[in-house]
Design an enzyme around this catalytic site. Sequence first.
Site, PDB file in Angstrom:
ATOM      1  N   GLU A   1       0.903  -1.197   0.126  1.00  0.00           N
ATOM      2  CA  GLU A   1       0.014   0.076   0.168  1.00  0.00           C
ATOM      3  C   GLU A   1       0.846   1.111  -0.088  1.00  0.00           C
ATOM      4  O   GLU A   1       1.921   1.250   0.414  1.00  0.00           O
ATOM      5  CB  GLU A   1      -0.699   0.054   1.345  1.00  0.00           C
ATOM      6  CG  GLU A   1      -1.910  -1.218   1.295  1.00  0.00           C
ATOM      7  CD  GLU A   1      -2.377  -1.366   2.662  1.00  0.00           C
ATOM      8  OE1 GLU A   1      -2.402  -0.379   3.494  1.00  0.00           O
ATOM      9  OE2 GLU A   1      -3.125  -2.242   3.067  1.00  0.00           O
TER      10      GLU A   1
ATOM     11  N   CYS B   1      10.482  53.391   4.408  1.00  0.00           N
ATOM     12  CA  CYS B   1      11.475  52.129   3.857  1.00  0.00           C
ATOM     13  C   CYS B   1      11.088  51.910   2.220  1.00  0.00           C
ATOM     14  O   CYS B   1       9.774  51.272   2.293  1.00  0.00           O
ATOM     15  CB  CYS B   1      11.741  51.049   4.549  1.00  0.00           C
ATOM     16  SG  CYS B   1      12.705  49.826   3.695  1.00  0.00           S
TER      17      CYS B   1
ATOM     18  N   CYS C   1      12.151  46.408   9.793  1.00  0.00           N
ATOM     19  CA  CYS C   1      12.951  47.497   9.447  1.00  0.00           C
ATOM     20  C   CYS C   1      11.649  48.359  10.161  1.00  0.00           C
ATOM     21  O   CYS C   1      10.691  48.392   9.754  1.00  0.00           O
ATOM     22  CB  CYS C   1      13.020  47.888   8.243  1.00  0.00           C
ATOM     23  SG  CYS C   1      13.181  49.624   7.692  1.00  0.00           S
TER      24      CYS C   1
ATOM     25  N   CYS D   1      18.633  48.400   7.994  1.00  0.00           N
ATOM     26  CA  CYS D   1      18.019  47.948   6.998  1.00  0.00           C
ATOM     27  C   CYS D   1      18.527  47.988   5.480  1.00  0.00           C
ATOM     28  O   CYS D   1      19.151  49.174   5.131  1.00  0.00           O
ATOM     29  CB  CYS D   1      16.539  48.461   6.814  1.00  0.00           C
ATOM     30  SG  CYS D   1      15.565  48.088   5.435  1.00  0.00           S
TER      31      CYS D   1
ATOM     32  N   LYS E   1      10.442   3.335   3.952  1.00  0.00           N
ATOM     33  CA  LYS E   1      10.417   4.819   3.860  1.00  0.00           C
ATOM     34  C   LYS E   1      11.181   5.184   2.445  1.00  0.00           C
ATOM     35  O   LYS E   1      12.657   4.925   2.357  1.00  0.00           O
ATOM     36  CB  LYS E   1      11.052   5.649   4.834  1.00  0.00           C
ATOM     37  CG  LYS E   1      10.138   5.188   6.163  1.00  0.00           C
ATOM     38  CD  LYS E   1       8.863   6.141   6.449  1.00  0.00           C
ATOM     39  CE  LYS E   1       8.917   7.515   6.856  1.00  0.00           C
ATOM     40  NZ  LYS E   1       9.015   7.386   8.416  1.00  0.00           N
TER      41      LYS E   1
ATOM     42  N   CYS F   1      17.231  50.673   3.121  1.00  0.00           N
ATOM     43  CA  CYS F   1      16.918  52.060   3.520  1.00  0.00           C
ATOM     44  C   CYS F   1      17.943  52.558   4.367  1.00  0.00           C
ATOM     45  O   CYS F   1      17.873  53.944   4.551  1.00  0.00           O
ATOM     46  CB  CYS F   1      15.479  52.365   3.836  1.00  0.00           C
ATOM     47  SG  CYS F   1      15.313  51.615   5.724  1.00  0.00           S
TER      48      CYS F   1
ATOM     49  N   ASP G   1       1.346  10.491   3.435  1.00  0.00           N
ATOM     50  CA  ASP G   1       1.899  11.271   4.574  1.00  0.00           C
ATOM     51  C   ASP G   1       0.741  12.235   5.201  1.00  0.00           C
ATOM     52  O   ASP G   1       0.501  13.647   4.721  1.00  0.00           O
ATOM     53  CB  ASP G   1       3.119  12.157   3.837  1.00  0.00           C
ATOM     54  CG  ASP G   1       4.132  12.493   4.872  1.00  0.00           C
ATOM     55  OD1 ASP G   1       3.852  11.974   6.144  1.00  0.00           O
ATOM     56  OD2 ASP G   1       4.964  13.440   4.414  1.00  0.00           O
TER      57      ASP G   1
ATOM     58  N   LYS H   1       2.137   4.843   1.346  1.00  0.00           N
ATOM     59  CA  LYS H   1       2.188   5.160   2.805  1.00  0.00           C
ATOM     60  C   LYS H   1       1.946   6.774   2.415  1.00  0.00           C
ATOM     61  O   LYS H   1       2.828   7.651   2.321  1.00  0.00           O
ATOM     62  CB  LYS H   1       3.341   5.152   3.382  1.00  0.00           C
ATOM     63  CG  LYS H   1       3.487   5.469   4.917  1.00  0.00           C
ATOM     64  CD  LYS H   1       4.967   4.958   5.612  1.00  0.00           C
ATOM     65  CE  LYS H   1       4.963   5.088   7.162  1.00  0.00           C
ATOM     66  NZ  LYS H   1       4.707   6.475   7.332  1.00  0.00           N
TER      67      LYS H   1
ATOM     68  N   TYR I   1      -6.943   2.294   5.550  1.00  0.00           N
ATOM     69  CA  TYR I   1      -6.324   1.169   5.230  1.00  0.00           C
ATOM     70  C   TYR I   1      -6.299  -0.201   6.282  1.00  0.00           C
ATOM     71  O   TYR I   1      -5.333  -0.802   6.088  1.00  0.00           O
ATOM     72  CB  TYR I   1      -4.875   1.688   5.420  1.00  0.00           C
ATOM     73  CG  TYR I   1      -4.559   2.579   6.662  1.00  0.00           C
ATOM     74  CD1 TYR I   1      -4.127   1.775   7.784  1.00  0.00           C
ATOM     75  CD2 TYR I   1      -3.851   3.719   6.560  1.00  0.00           C
ATOM     76  CE1 TYR I   1      -3.675   2.254   8.917  1.00  0.00           C
ATOM     77  CE2 TYR I   1      -3.580   4.376   7.535  1.00  0.00           C
ATOM     78  CZ  TYR I   1      -3.300   3.683   8.855  1.00  0.00           C
ATOM     79  OH  TYR I   1      -3.082   4.374  10.121  1.00  0.00           O
TER      80      TYR I   1
HETATM   81  S1  IVH Z   1      -0.877   0.845   8.760  1.00  0.00           S
HETATM   82  C1  IVH Z   1      -0.680  -1.587  12.292  1.00  0.00           C
HETATM   83  N1  IVH Z   1      -1.117   1.656   6.206  1.00  0.00           N
HETATM   84  O1  IVH Z   1       2.109   5.398   8.621  1.00  0.00           O
HETATM   85  C2  IVH Z   1      -0.835  -1.053  11.301  1.00  0.00           C
HETATM   86  N2  IVH Z   1      -0.317   2.865   8.015  1.00  0.00           N
HETATM   87  O2  IVH Z   1       4.437   4.956  10.173  1.00  0.00           O
HETATM   88  C3  IVH Z   1      -0.485   0.479  11.458  1.00  0.00           C
HETATM   89  N3  IVH Z   1       0.297   5.186   7.337  1.00  0.00           N
HETATM   90  O3  IVH Z   1       0.571   5.292  11.821  1.00  0.00           O
HETATM   91  C4  IVH Z   1      -0.396   1.280  10.259  1.00  0.00           C
HETATM   92  N4  IVH Z   1      -0.282   4.844   5.196  1.00  0.00           N
HETATM   93  O4  IVH Z   1      -0.533   6.809  10.227  1.00  0.00           O
HETATM   94  C5  IVH Z   1      -0.601   1.625   7.644  1.00  0.00           C
HETATM   95  N5  IVH Z   1      -1.500   2.272   4.108  1.00  0.00           N
HETATM   96  C6  IVH Z   1      -0.899   2.434   5.462  1.00  0.00           C
HETATM   97  C7  IVH Z   1      -0.454   3.609   5.768  1.00  0.00           C
HETATM   98  C8  IVH Z   1      -0.266   3.792   7.245  1.00  0.00           C
HETATM   99  C9  IVH Z   1       0.075   5.744   5.959  1.00  0.00           C
HETATM  100  C10 IVH Z   1       0.917   5.844   8.267  1.00  0.00           C
HETATM  101  C11 IVH Z   1       0.020   5.578   9.801  1.00  0.00           C
HETATM  102  C12 IVH Z   1       0.950   4.956  10.924  1.00  0.00           C
HETATM  103  C13 IVH Z   1       2.071   5.386  10.260  1.00  0.00           C
HETATM  104  C14 IVH Z   1       3.135   4.225  10.733  1.00  0.00           C
END
Ligand code: IVH
Length: 674
Positions: free
Chosen positions: A121, A438, A433, A415, A321, A418, A125, A123, A233
């Site tokens: 999946e 100015c 300033c 400044c 990451k 000026c 942000d 991730k 998720y």
């Molecule tokens: S699963 C037990 N799935 O990432 C499973 N987390 O670094 C817990 N996050 O706290 C999380 N996309 O806020 C999961 N597809 C995804 C996610 C996801 C973003 C975030 C979530 C979590 C953090 C962990």
Amino acid sequence: MRGGIFVSALGDSAKRAEELKNLINYHNHRYHVLDSPEISDAEYDEFVNELISIEAAYPELITPDSPTQRIGGEPSDTFKSVRHRSRMLSLANAFSLGELTTFFNRISNDLGTEQIEMVCELKVDGVAVSLVFEHGIYVVGATRGDGEIGEDITANVKTIQSLPLRLFLETAPNILEVRGEAYLSKEQFKQINEEREELGQPLFANPRNAAAGSLRQLDPKIVSKRNLDMFIYGLGSVSGTEFVSHWESLQYLKTAGLKVSKYSGKVNSVQEAYAYCEYWQEKRHSLPFEIDGVVIKVNSYEQQEKLGTTSKAPRWAIAYKFPAEQRTTVLLDIELNVGRTGALTPTAILEPVVIAGSTVSRATLHNEDEIRRKDIRIGDTVIVQKAGDIIPEIITPVLSKRTGNEREFEMPTACPACGGDIVRPVGEAVARCVNINCPAVVFEHVIHFAGRSAMDIDGLGESVAHQLLDKGMIKDVADIYYLSKEQLLGIEHFADKAAENLCSAIEVSKTRPLSRLLFALGIRHVGAHVAELLADRFGSIDRLVAAPYEEITAVPEIGPRIAESIINFFREERNRRVIERLRQAGVSMEQEKMETKDLGFDGMSFVFTGTLTLFTRSDAEAIVKSKGGRASSSISKKTDYVVVGKNPGSKYDKAVSLGIKIIMEDEFKRLIGE
Ligand code: IVH
């Protein structure tokens, strides 16, 4: 007998209201979750308007899951605590493909097989949120907190349009707890920061901070304007329903109407998981939202159970990451920019470098303390990163690359524009300033004054403003109205026509509404919206100048900080002189009133609530004003009409309880004779 008729009218309305709720939910889902609408916005609004009018007639039919109740409730002082039904865990991280391999080796070792189905999946942000549905109805939304207890943000989450307030399930479980990520699209993030910039508020560094900041707003109405979205998720705790795998539960959640990411996929081997990670690392910039990695989860619940969890994170999942997009470059210089308020912002001038798809040659350094804290020196080799891939920032100098020739940054005492004094009040991070004349401050002010949302003087852009100031033709914004065509011909590349056009643009701008003038004056904390509130309330600049503090703070939405700033502004002799000279030049200082014969709303007060679809809010308000009426932002007993649009807020409830006449947009249209 009468009672019987009433009951059956109520019964019919209840049935229709139920039908409408289902229709609205269905089409809302098609639009916000599936991204494939079947009807036009106008048709959708018709359903909403019909439901609103039924609910107005029979308030007892309003249920918390009604689509009209998304933005409800009064602002609160704090968030209550909520105990999660099951713990909200975090994820272990892998920062390289090598670390991913270690994870795969461990799980295949523990499970005794290499045949492990996994779900990959994105991730996203944003901010982790837990939701609880009771019998299919959304009842609680909470932040993660410490994993056991989070903050109750139910009302704020409710504003997320893709969230069904009632699940699409024939038989919903008694309790369904789900987990997801609330986030802001890149586009929305940009818009929020643009607005903040206009209001002189500090910018959010990335969409995650902006999403977290939005969810922590105490007023759901403000949250609703942020247009948050959310991907679901996974499951928290569920009663009465059994699943065998994560993938199966995702499909279930999708059928229930929740927004499950379409980018998730099942993989059968480590190689496929790598490929997914590499693909999205490369393609992340093409997504409309920010991602910072990929989450890989073992699919089978039986295998998940076998692997178990640590105190913080499951052993059956990992977050890969992406390496942050960072580059090293050389800090060539630190430049000071003088803003409209005199604030001095240090900006790093960098040797140009390409990061996350675009060339970076400048980065903000925020303020002097930030430079000291990071020990950044001119000439340093520095690591630059694009926070949230949008705003470039210097992370740190590379100390090993220091030659000894680097120079520490000194905030000048004068400044750079000026030569005037620079003052940094004790306890404040920003140096300013303080010379009101100015040229850098005046330049920024002229640009703001002539800007599109202020006096809108077409043709008075940066280059013209520079020349007018450099050639001494103007010293402040009032001078703009005393320029002659002959003088304007002195501007580089300005022929007869251009000078004439600018002259008439200046002339036209004299008739801008009072709110535009108030915004244009550049009073600190008075943005376009506050300017409108002030213009509505006071009607003329003289009345505002004469208004005592209490009268200004009595205007809804205007607090002490704004009121003080307004009073200080008008106390300043120079500002009063500018206003006088604007007046003498013929700049309108009163709320524009239409001719009396065309009135019709004389003395009547209107409040608009919800999203209007036939008009923009400002157009509708302008129409009311043009007919002699008043458009107000808050309801009182004196309100004559409340005009409701899509998803009306608590004003609607208030109107019902005060017995004020509620009308739909189309009725309003008839009322104005269209
Ligand atoms: S699963 C037990 N799935 O990432 C499973 N987390 O670094 C817990 N996050 O706290 C999380 N996309 O806020 C999961 N597809 C995804 C996610 C996801 C973003 C975030 C979530 C979590 C953090 C962990």
